[in-house]
Design a protein around this motif. Structure first.
Motif, PDB file in Angstrom:
ATOM      1  N   PHE A 161      27.036  18.926  17.023  1.00 29.74           N
ATOM      2  CA  PHE A 161      25.902  18.564  16.175  1.00 29.74           C
ATOM      3  C   PHE A 161      25.548  17.108  16.389  1.00 29.74           C
ATOM      4  O   PHE A 161      26.422  16.262  16.560  1.00 29.74           O
ATOM      5  CB  PHE A 161      26.279  18.731  14.695  1.00 29.74           C
ATOM      6  CG  PHE A 161      25.923  20.062  14.110  1.00 29.74           C
ATOM      7  CD1 PHE A 161      24.737  20.226  13.394  1.00 29.74           C
ATOM      8  CD2 PHE A 161      26.774  21.138  14.238  1.00 29.74           C
ATOM      9  CE1 PHE A 161      24.416  21.444  12.830  1.00 29.74           C
ATOM     10  CE2 PHE A 161      26.460  22.362  13.674  1.00 29.74           C
ATOM     11  CZ  PHE A 161      25.276  22.519  12.970  1.00 29.74           C
ATOM     12  N   TRP A 162      24.265  16.807  16.343  1.00 33.73           N
ATOM     13  CA  TRP A 162      23.784  15.439  16.268  1.00 33.73           C
ATOM     14  C   TRP A 162      22.914  15.338  15.015  1.00 33.73           C
ATOM     15  O   TRP A 162      22.415  16.344  14.519  1.00 33.73           O
ATOM     16  CB  TRP A 162      23.030  15.028  17.530  1.00 33.73           C
ATOM     17  CG  TRP A 162      21.823  15.858  17.861  1.00 33.73           C
ATOM     18  CD1 TRP A 162      20.535  15.657  17.414  1.00 33.73           C
ATOM     19  CD2 TRP A 162      21.773  17.009  18.711  1.00 33.73           C
ATOM     20  NE1 TRP A 162      19.700  16.614  17.928  1.00 33.73           N
ATOM     21  CE2 TRP A 162      20.441  17.465  18.733  1.00 33.73           C
ATOM     22  CE3 TRP A 162      22.722  17.703  19.455  1.00 33.73           C
ATOM     23  CZ2 TRP A 162      20.022  18.572  19.474  1.00 33.73           C
ATOM     24  CZ3 TRP A 162      22.314  18.804  20.181  1.00 33.73           C
ATOM     25  CH2 TRP A 162      20.989  19.224  20.188  1.00 33.73           C
ATOM     26  N   CYS A 202      21.586   9.953  19.852  1.00 34.25           N
ATOM     27  CA  CYS A 202      21.657  11.399  20.105  1.00 34.25           C
ATOM     28  C   CYS A 202      21.320  11.803  21.543  1.00 34.25           C
ATOM     29  O   CYS A 202      22.051  12.604  22.133  1.00 34.25           O
ATOM     30  CB  CYS A 202      20.778  12.154  19.117  1.00 34.25           C
ATOM     31  SG  CYS A 202      21.206  11.842  17.392  1.00 34.25           S
ATOM     32  N   ALA A 247      23.230  21.354  18.382  1.00 34.27           N
ATOM     33  CA  ALA A 247      22.655  21.682  17.071  1.00 34.27           C
ATOM     34  C   ALA A 247      22.275  20.413  16.322  1.00 34.27           C
ATOM     35  O   ALA A 247      22.934  19.382  16.447  1.00 34.27           O
ATOM     36  CB  ALA A 247      23.650  22.495  16.238  1.00 34.27           C
ATOM     37  N   SER A 248      21.229  20.531  15.543  1.00 33.50           N
ATOM     38  CA  SER A 248      20.875  19.509  14.566  1.00 33.50           C
ATOM     39  C   SER A 248      20.160  20.216  13.421  1.00 33.50           C
ATOM     40  O   SER A 248      19.935  21.425  13.469  1.00 33.50           O
ATOM     41  CB  SER A 248      19.984  18.416  15.170  1.00 33.50           C
ATOM     42  OG  SER A 248      18.636  18.822  15.213  1.00 33.50           O
ATOM     43  N   THR A 249      19.787  19.444  12.430  1.00 31.76           N
ATOM     44  CA  THR A 249      19.102  20.021  11.274  1.00 31.76           C
ATOM     45  C   THR A 249      17.584  19.953  11.439  1.00 31.76           C
ATOM     46  O   THR A 249      16.848  20.027  10.461  1.00 31.76           O
ATOM     47  CB  THR A 249      19.554  19.332   9.966  1.00 31.76           C
ATOM     48  OG1 THR A 249      19.328  17.925  10.082  1.00 31.76           O
ATOM     49  CG2 THR A 249      21.021  19.604   9.693  1.00 31.76           C
ATOM     50  N   TRP A 299      19.878  24.937  21.760  1.00 32.32           N
ATOM     51  CA  TRP A 299      19.937  23.979  20.667  1.00 32.32           C
ATOM     52  C   TRP A 299      19.650  24.734  19.374  1.00 32.32           C
ATOM     53  O   TRP A 299      18.543  25.252  19.174  1.00 32.32           O
ATOM     54  CB  TRP A 299      18.897  22.882  20.826  1.00 32.32           C
ATOM     55  CG  TRP A 299      19.060  21.958  21.989  1.00 32.32           C
ATOM     56  CD1 TRP A 299      19.929  22.074  23.039  1.00 32.32           C
ATOM     57  CD2 TRP A 299      18.299  20.772  22.218  1.00 32.32           C
ATOM     58  NE1 TRP A 299      19.759  21.024  23.907  1.00 32.32           N
ATOM     59  CE2 TRP A 299      18.761  20.201  23.428  1.00 32.32           C
ATOM     60  CE3 TRP A 299      17.284  20.137  21.536  1.00 32.32           C
ATOM     61  CZ2 TRP A 299      18.237  19.030  23.963  1.00 32.32           C
ATOM     62  CZ3 TRP A 299      16.758  18.970  22.058  1.00 32.32           C
ATOM     63  CH2 TRP A 299      17.232  18.425  23.249  1.00 32.32           C
ATOM     64  N   ASP A 338      19.057  24.167  12.829  1.00 32.24           N
ATOM     65  CA  ASP A 338      19.711  24.416  11.529  1.00 32.24           C
ATOM     66  C   ASP A 338      18.979  23.657  10.419  1.00 32.24           C
ATOM     67  O   ASP A 338      19.596  22.978   9.605  1.00 32.24           O
ATOM     68  CB  ASP A 338      21.180  23.992  11.624  1.00 32.24           C
ATOM     69  CG  ASP A 338      22.014  24.446  10.436  1.00 32.24           C
ATOM     70  OD1 ASP A 338      21.655  25.443   9.777  1.00 32.24           O
ATOM     71  OD2 ASP A 338      23.031  23.784  10.159  1.00 32.24           O
ATOM     72  N   LYS A 355      20.137  23.888   7.059  1.00 34.73           N
ATOM     73  CA  LYS A 355      21.493  23.329   6.919  1.00 34.73           C
ATOM     74  C   LYS A 355      22.541  24.382   6.561  1.00 34.73           C
ATOM     75  O   LYS A 355      23.584  24.075   6.004  1.00 34.73           O
ATOM     76  CB  LYS A 355      21.516  22.179   5.909  1.00 34.73           C
ATOM     77  CG  LYS A 355      20.605  21.051   6.294  1.00 34.73           C
ATOM     78  CD  LYS A 355      20.576  19.965   5.255  1.00 34.73           C
ATOM     79  CE  LYS A 355      19.463  18.994   5.618  1.00 34.73           C
ATOM     80  NZ  LYS A 355      18.956  18.297   4.485  1.00 34.73           N
ATOM     81  N   ALA A 362      25.564  23.744   9.110  1.00 37.86           N
ATOM     82  CA  ALA A 362      26.134  22.417   8.848  1.00 37.86           C
ATOM     83  C   ALA A 362      26.837  22.375   7.496  1.00 37.86           C
ATOM     84  O   ALA A 362      27.910  21.793   7.356  1.00 37.86           O
ATOM     85  CB  ALA A 362      25.052  21.344   8.930  1.00 37.86           C
ATOM     86  N   ALA A 375      23.353  16.191   9.672  1.00 42.82           N
ATOM     87  CA  ALA A 375      24.718  16.476  10.121  1.00 42.82           C
ATOM     88  C   ALA A 375      25.368  15.228  10.705  1.00 42.82           C
ATOM     89  O   ALA A 375      24.714  14.404  11.348  1.00 42.82           O
ATOM     90  CB  ALA A 375      24.707  17.582  11.168  1.00 42.82           C
ATOM     91  N   ARG A 415      27.949  13.568  13.498  1.00 44.93           N
ATOM     92  CA  ARG A 415      28.163  13.855  14.913  1.00 44.93           C
ATOM     93  C   ARG A 415      29.496  14.607  15.022  1.00 44.93           C
ATOM     94  O   ARG A 415      30.544  13.991  15.156  1.00 44.93           O
ATOM     95  CB  ARG A 415      28.224  12.558  15.716  1.00 44.93           C
ATOM     96  CG  ARG A 415      26.953  11.805  15.703  1.00 44.93           C
ATOM     97  CD  ARG A 415      27.023  10.521  16.522  1.00 44.93           C
ATOM     98  NE  ARG A 415      25.844   9.734  16.235  1.00 44.93           N
ATOM     99  CZ  ARG A 415      24.629  10.014  16.698  1.00 44.93           C
ATOM    100  NH1 ARG A 415      24.458  11.046  17.493  1.00 44.93           N
ATOM    101  NH2 ARG A 415      23.600   9.264  16.367  1.00 44.93           N
TER     102      ARG A 415
END
Length: 180
Positions: free
Chosen positions: A42-43, A51, A75-77, A100, A103, A106, A109, A122, A124
């Motif tokens: 996650f970033w 990132c 993944a990220s939000t 990727w 999310d 969330k 996460a 999120a 790292r």
């Protein structure tokens, strides 16, 4: 936070991959067991500074992870459309050819326990997950400090030996053999 020995949550989530077409409801099933290790990282946010250095760092090692029967999952939000726009804006990210997760709700996460309480993004976080979807390694950095993807590869190598591996072990080194 989920940790070593915990099962990866079994979510089906939207993903974005590539830059040839707008996102079209592609998903990833994290409950799927396909005999592969997963490197889930996650970033915090797209269109930021640290990132992309991490994403490119993991992408540069994609074939090394594949040689070890491991797949990369970022993944990220952010949403799939934000992921797409970011990839389109940077040729290095466009070349980061792995899914990727978007999310933005969330869901994942939060289940992993990696949402920063004030920022709402999120941390790292990197999870190395075995083929049975059991978490075997976790690292979590604050929002401002990037990771070392080469270290994730080294840890994967050590985990795959199923042996005792000393500090700073590399695949060229001997594993520890306790006296009988």
């Amino acid at each position: 936070m989920l940790t070593v020995g915990d099962k990866l949550p079994e979510f089906v989530l939207p993903v974005q991959q590539g830059v040839s077409a707008l996102p079209a409801d592609e998903t990833i099933d994290l409950g799927k067991k396909d005999g592969k290790w997963k490197i889930l990282f996650f970033w915090p946010k797209d269109f930021t500074f640290v990132c992309p250095t991490e994403i490119v760092g993991y992408a540069d090692l994609k074939s090394d992870f594949a040689d070890r029967d491991a797949v990369l999952i970022g993944a990220s939000t952010d949403t799939t459309h934000v992921h797409f726009a970011w990839r389109k804006s940077d040729e290095r990210l466009a070349a980061a050819d792995f899914p990727w997760i978007a999310d933005n709700g969330k869901k994942l996460a939060t289940a992993l326990g990696i949402v920063h309480p004030e920022e709402g993004v999120a941390y790292r976080a990197t999870f190395i997950i075995d083929p049975d979807n059991i978490i075997q390694h976790v690292t979590v950095n604050g929002l401002n400090v990037g990771r070392n993807p080469q270290e994730a590869l080294r840890v994967l190598d050590a985990l795959q030996t199923d042996e005792l591996c000393p500090c700073n072990w590399t695949p060229e080194d001997e594993v520890l053999r306790p006296a009988a």
